[in-house]
Design a protein around this motif. Sequence first.
Motif, PDB file in Angstrom:
ATOM      1  N   ALA A 147       0.830  -1.204   0.000  1.00 27.43           N
ATOM      2  CA  ALA A 147       0.000   0.000   0.000  1.00 27.43           C
ATOM      3  C   ALA A 147       0.866   1.255   0.000  1.00 27.43           C
ATOM      4  CB  ALA A 147      -0.934   0.001   1.205  1.00 27.43           C
ATOM      5  N   GLY A 148       1.937   1.237   0.788  1.00 28.02           N
ATOM      6  CA  GLY A 148       2.843   2.381   0.819  1.00 28.02           C
ATOM      7  C   GLY A 148       3.498   2.624  -0.526  1.00 28.02           C
ATOM      8  N   TYR A 149       3.860   1.543  -1.212  1.00 25.86           N
ATOM      9  CA  TYR A 149       4.465   1.685  -2.538  1.00 25.86           C
ATOM     10  C   TYR A 149       3.471   2.279  -3.538  1.00 25.86           C
ATOM     11  CZ  TYR A 149       8.248  -1.396  -0.902  1.00 25.86           C
ATOM     12  OH  TYR A 149       9.301  -1.949  -0.219  1.00 25.86           O
ATOM     13  N   VAL A 150       2.217   1.852  -3.450  1.00 20.40           N
ATOM     14  CA  VAL A 150       1.190   2.394  -4.356  1.00 20.40           C
ATOM     15  C   VAL A 150       1.004   3.888  -4.116  1.00 20.40           C
ATOM     16  CG1 VAL A 150      -1.267   2.344  -4.951  1.00 20.40           C
ATOM     17  CG2 VAL A 150      -0.012   0.188  -4.640  1.00 20.40           C
ATOM     18  N   LEU A 151       0.934   4.287  -2.858  1.00 20.91           N
ATOM     19  CA  LEU A 151       0.740   5.704  -2.531  1.00 20.91           C
ATOM     20  C   LEU A 151       1.944   6.545  -2.974  1.00 20.91           C
ATOM     21  CD1 LEU A 151      -0.851   5.390   1.019  1.00 20.91           C
ATOM     22  CD2 LEU A 151      -2.007   6.045  -1.107  1.00 20.91           C
ATOM     23  N   GLU A 152       3.141   6.011  -2.816  1.00 21.12           N
ATOM     24  CA  GLU A 152       4.331   6.745  -3.260  1.00 21.12           C
ATOM     25  C   GLU A 152       4.344   6.882  -4.778  1.00 21.12           C
ATOM     26  OE1 GLU A 152       7.948   8.772  -3.377  1.00 21.12           O
ATOM     27  OE2 GLU A 152       6.411   8.516  -1.836  1.00 21.12           O
ATOM     28  N   ASP A 153       3.916   5.844  -5.479  1.00 17.68           N
ATOM     29  CA  ASP A 153       3.852   5.906  -6.935  1.00 17.68           C
ATOM     30  C   ASP A 153       2.840   6.962  -7.377  1.00 17.68           C
ATOM     31  OD1 ASP A 153       4.669   4.587  -9.552  1.00 17.68           O
ATOM     32  OD2 ASP A 153       2.492   4.366  -9.667  1.00 17.68           O
ATOM     33  N   VAL A 154       1.720   7.044  -6.669  1.00 15.15           N
ATOM     34  CA  VAL A 154       0.712   8.055  -6.976  1.00 15.15           C
ATOM     35  C   VAL A 154       1.255   9.456  -6.701  1.00 15.15           C
ATOM     36  CG1 VAL A 154      -1.511   8.989  -6.212  1.00 15.15           C
ATOM     37  CG2 VAL A 154      -1.268   6.534  -6.658  1.00 15.15           C
ATOM     38  N   ARG A 155       2.033   9.579  -5.628  1.00 17.09           N
ATOM     39  CA  ARG A 155       2.612  10.888  -5.303  1.00 17.09           C
ATOM     40  C   ARG A 155       3.591  11.335  -6.381  1.00 17.09           C
ATOM     41  NH1 ARG A 155       6.888  13.339  -3.572  1.00 17.09           N
ATOM     42  NH2 ARG A 155       8.150  11.428  -3.550  1.00 17.09           N
ATOM     43  N   ARG A 156       4.408  10.394  -6.859  1.00 18.37           N
ATOM     44  CA  ARG A 156       5.431  10.735  -7.849  1.00 18.37           C
ATOM     45  C   ARG A 156       4.852  10.898  -9.242  1.00 18.37           C
ATOM     46  NH1 ARG A 156       9.157   5.874  -7.579  1.00 18.37           N
ATOM     47  NH2 ARG A 156      10.189   6.942  -9.319  1.00 18.37           N
ATOM     48  N   ARG A 157       3.802  10.159  -9.540  1.00 20.96           N
ATOM     49  CA  ARG A 157       3.193  10.201 -10.874  1.00 20.96           C
ATOM     50  C   ARG A 157       1.692  10.408 -10.687  1.00 20.96           C
ATOM     51  NH1 ARG A 157       6.624   5.775 -10.488  1.00 20.96           N
ATOM     52  NH2 ARG A 157       8.527   5.910 -11.750  1.00 20.96           N
ATOM     53  N   PRO A 158       1.249  11.658 -10.654  1.00 22.54           N
ATOM     54  CA  PRO A 158      -0.154  11.963 -10.332  1.00 22.54           C
ATOM     55  C   PRO A 158      -1.149  11.159 -11.171  1.00 22.54           C
ATOM     56  CG  PRO A 158       1.132  13.969 -10.420  1.00 22.54           C
ATOM     57  CD  PRO A 158       2.036  12.865 -10.899  1.00 22.54           C
ATOM     58  N   LEU A 159      -2.264  10.840 -10.544  1.00 24.37           N
ATOM     59  CA  LEU A 159      -3.312  10.077 -11.194  1.00 24.37           C
ATOM     60  C   LEU A 159      -3.991  10.881 -12.291  1.00 24.37           C
ATOM     61  CD1 LEU A 159      -4.887   8.706  -7.925  1.00 24.37           C
ATOM     62  CD2 LEU A 159      -3.810   7.266  -9.666  1.00 24.37           C
ATOM     63  N   LEU A 200     -15.477  -4.162  -0.805  1.00 28.58           N
ATOM     64  CA  LEU A 200     -14.044  -3.934  -0.607  1.00 28.58           C
ATOM     65  C   LEU A 200     -13.244  -4.760  -1.602  1.00 28.58           C
ATOM     66  CD1 LEU A 200     -11.734  -2.694   1.167  1.00 28.58           C
ATOM     67  CD2 LEU A 200     -11.707  -4.906   2.329  1.00 28.58           C
ATOM     68  N   HIS A 201     -13.630  -6.025  -1.798  1.00 24.49           N
ATOM     69  CA  HIS A 201     -12.906  -6.874  -2.743  1.00 24.49           C
ATOM     70  C   HIS A 201     -12.996  -6.302  -4.152  1.00 24.49           C
ATOM     71  CE1 HIS A 201     -12.133  -9.664   0.383  1.00 24.49           C
ATOM     72  NE2 HIS A 201     -13.355 -10.176   0.438  1.00 24.49           N
ATOM     73  N   ALA A 202     -14.160  -5.810  -4.538  1.00 26.62           N
ATOM     74  CA  ALA A 202     -14.323  -5.214  -5.874  1.00 26.62           C
ATOM     75  C   ALA A 202     -13.468  -3.950  -5.995  1.00 26.62           C
ATOM     76  CB  ALA A 202     -15.792  -4.893  -6.131  1.00 26.62           C
ATOM     77  N   LEU A 203     -13.411  -3.173  -4.917  1.00 31.30           N
ATOM     78  CA  LEU A 203     -12.599  -1.951  -4.925  1.00 31.30           C
ATOM     79  C   LEU A 203     -11.118  -2.296  -5.087  1.00 31.30           C
ATOM     80  CD1 LEU A 203     -12.917   1.123  -2.611  1.00 31.30           C
ATOM     81  CD2 LEU A 203     -10.727  -0.070  -2.759  1.00 31.30           C
ATOM     82  N   LEU A 204     -10.652  -3.313  -4.365  1.00 33.25           N
ATOM     83  CA  LEU A 204      -9.245  -3.692  -4.480  1.00 33.25           C
ATOM     84  C   LEU A 204      -8.921  -4.203  -5.880  1.00 33.25           C
ATOM     85  CD1 LEU A 204      -8.529  -5.437  -1.066  1.00 33.25           C
ATOM     86  CD2 LEU A 204      -7.918  -3.130  -1.794  1.00 33.25           C
ATOM     87  N   ALA A 205      -9.868  -4.903  -6.490  1.00 29.77           N
ATOM     88  CA  ALA A 205      -9.654  -5.358  -7.866  1.00 29.77           C
ATOM     89  C   ALA A 205      -9.460  -4.153  -8.791  1.00 29.77           C
ATOM     90  CB  ALA A 205     -10.827  -6.210  -8.337  1.00 29.77           C
ATOM     91  N   ARG A 206     -10.219  -3.080  -8.569  1.00 31.79           N
ATOM     92  CA  ARG A 206     -10.059  -1.864  -9.385  1.00 31.79           C
ATOM     93  C   ARG A 206      -8.704  -1.216  -9.132  1.00 31.79           C
ATOM     94  NH1 ARG A 206     -15.374  -0.935  -7.652  1.00 31.79           N
ATOM     95  NH2 ARG A 206     -14.749   0.765  -6.250  1.00 31.79           N
ATOM     96  N   VAL A 207      -8.283  -1.178  -7.863  1.00 28.95           N
ATOM     97  CA  VAL A 207      -6.991  -0.584  -7.531  1.00 28.95           C
ATOM     98  C   VAL A 207      -5.869  -1.348  -8.239  1.00 28.95           C
ATOM     99  CG1 VAL A 207      -5.304  -0.215  -5.682  1.00 28.95           C
ATOM    100  CG2 VAL A 207      -7.714   0.375  -5.323  1.00 28.95           C
ATOM    101  N   PHE A 208      -5.904  -2.668  -8.180  1.00 29.03           N
ATOM    102  CA  PHE A 208      -4.871  -3.465  -8.833  1.00 29.03           C
ATOM    103  C   PHE A 208      -4.879  -3.235 -10.338  1.00 29.03           C
ATOM    104  CE2 PHE A 208      -4.176  -5.317  -4.844  1.00 29.03           C
ATOM    105  CZ  PHE A 208      -3.120  -6.226  -4.900  1.00 29.03           C
ATOM    106  N   GLU A 209      -6.055  -3.139 -10.934  1.00 25.46           N
ATOM    107  CA  GLU A 209      -6.121  -2.925 -12.373  1.00 25.46           C
ATOM    108  C   GLU A 209      -5.559  -1.563 -12.752  1.00 25.46           C
ATOM    109  OE1 GLU A 209      -6.245  -3.227 -16.203  1.00 25.46           O
ATOM    110  OE2 GLU A 209      -6.551  -4.902 -14.826  1.00 25.46           O
ATOM    111  N   VAL A 210      -5.822  -0.550 -11.946  1.00 27.92           N
ATOM    112  CA  VAL A 210      -5.265   0.784 -12.219  1.00 27.92           C
ATOM    113  C   VAL A 210      -3.745   0.756 -12.102  1.00 27.92           C
ATOM    114  CG1 VAL A 210      -5.094   3.153 -11.344  1.00 27.92           C
ATOM    115  CG2 VAL A 210      -7.329   2.086 -11.634  1.00 27.92           C
ATOM    116  N   VAL A 211      -3.230   0.106 -11.061  1.00 30.08           N
ATOM    117  CA  VAL A 211      -1.779  -0.002 -10.902  1.00 30.08           C
ATOM    118  C   VAL A 211      -1.169  -0.677 -12.125  1.00 30.08           C
ATOM    119  CG1 VAL A 211       0.078  -1.104  -9.583  1.00 30.08           C
ATOM    120  CG2 VAL A 211      -1.824   0.015  -8.386  1.00 30.08           C
TER     121      VAL A 211
END
Length: 283
Positions: free
Chosen positions: A142-154, A190-201
């Motif tokens: 989760a921390g890595y995802v947030l750092e990636d979002v910080r460095r490369r805006p959504l 929550l499971h559906a939301l996490l699936a979306r997060v993984f797909e966006v990553v």
Amino acid sequence: MPDESPGGAPGAVPGAGSAKLIIVDDHPSVTESITLRLLDAGFAVLPPVTDVEDIDWALAPDVAICDLRLLPGLSWGGAIRHLSSHGCRVLAMSGVATPEQVLDAIEQGARGFVEKTSVPAEFVSAVAAVVEGHHHVSARLAGYVLEDVRRRPLADGELGPVELGVVRAFAQGDSAAEAARRAGLPEAELHALLARVFEVVRRRRRDRRYRLTTREREVVRLVGHLGMTRHEAARELRVSEDRVSDLLAGVRDKYVACHPGESRNLAPLSAAIRWANELGILP
């Protein structure tokens, strides 16, 4: 999710015995420790292997727990794709992987990441989530995802406040149940939301990895948008027709890589036309 006995040790996971697990790691002490944890939780664990190419697919493993830093045959990214191509869900693990390696594992299809040093209850919970067809988000991932979002805006529409709030909850150490309560979501949502997060990553990393070069964009504009032939495009770019063919082949390969499920037999010209439409390339 596993029950916990006093002291935080995981108990049996309901339905665990219906899934077959395989551990891919080259350290016997690691595989022995993880095997004991999973057997105690009721999972059926196949003999470990040190290389995905050594797996006997007749045994039909359902989930592979795969060390990111070994894989002497295929590259680890290729190994994850190899496992997925056999219908095997992948939980990545490591004690030393870098943020980029962890996020690349997610891009290649891993359904989660867990540290080798995780306490038994967390490790078993991660495996249980993947066995059930869900995703596991450790605090580190989760921390890595947030750092990636910080460095490369959504971009617009990628992840909203609710999704980011859930990722932040995991980064703070919340369990899936705690993150769901914090967000006011039923577990299924929550499971559906996490699936979306993984797909966006995955999409963000694919798009960045396979971004067209300036020369490739020129070929897409000429051939895909303006409808030039290879000969005409070669004359316009002052290169050989073979060079244009090579550029179109690269355009096709990147299109297929960015569009999971697309046929690898897609014609280069068709890929150029699709890229031109998707990217809004103008004359």
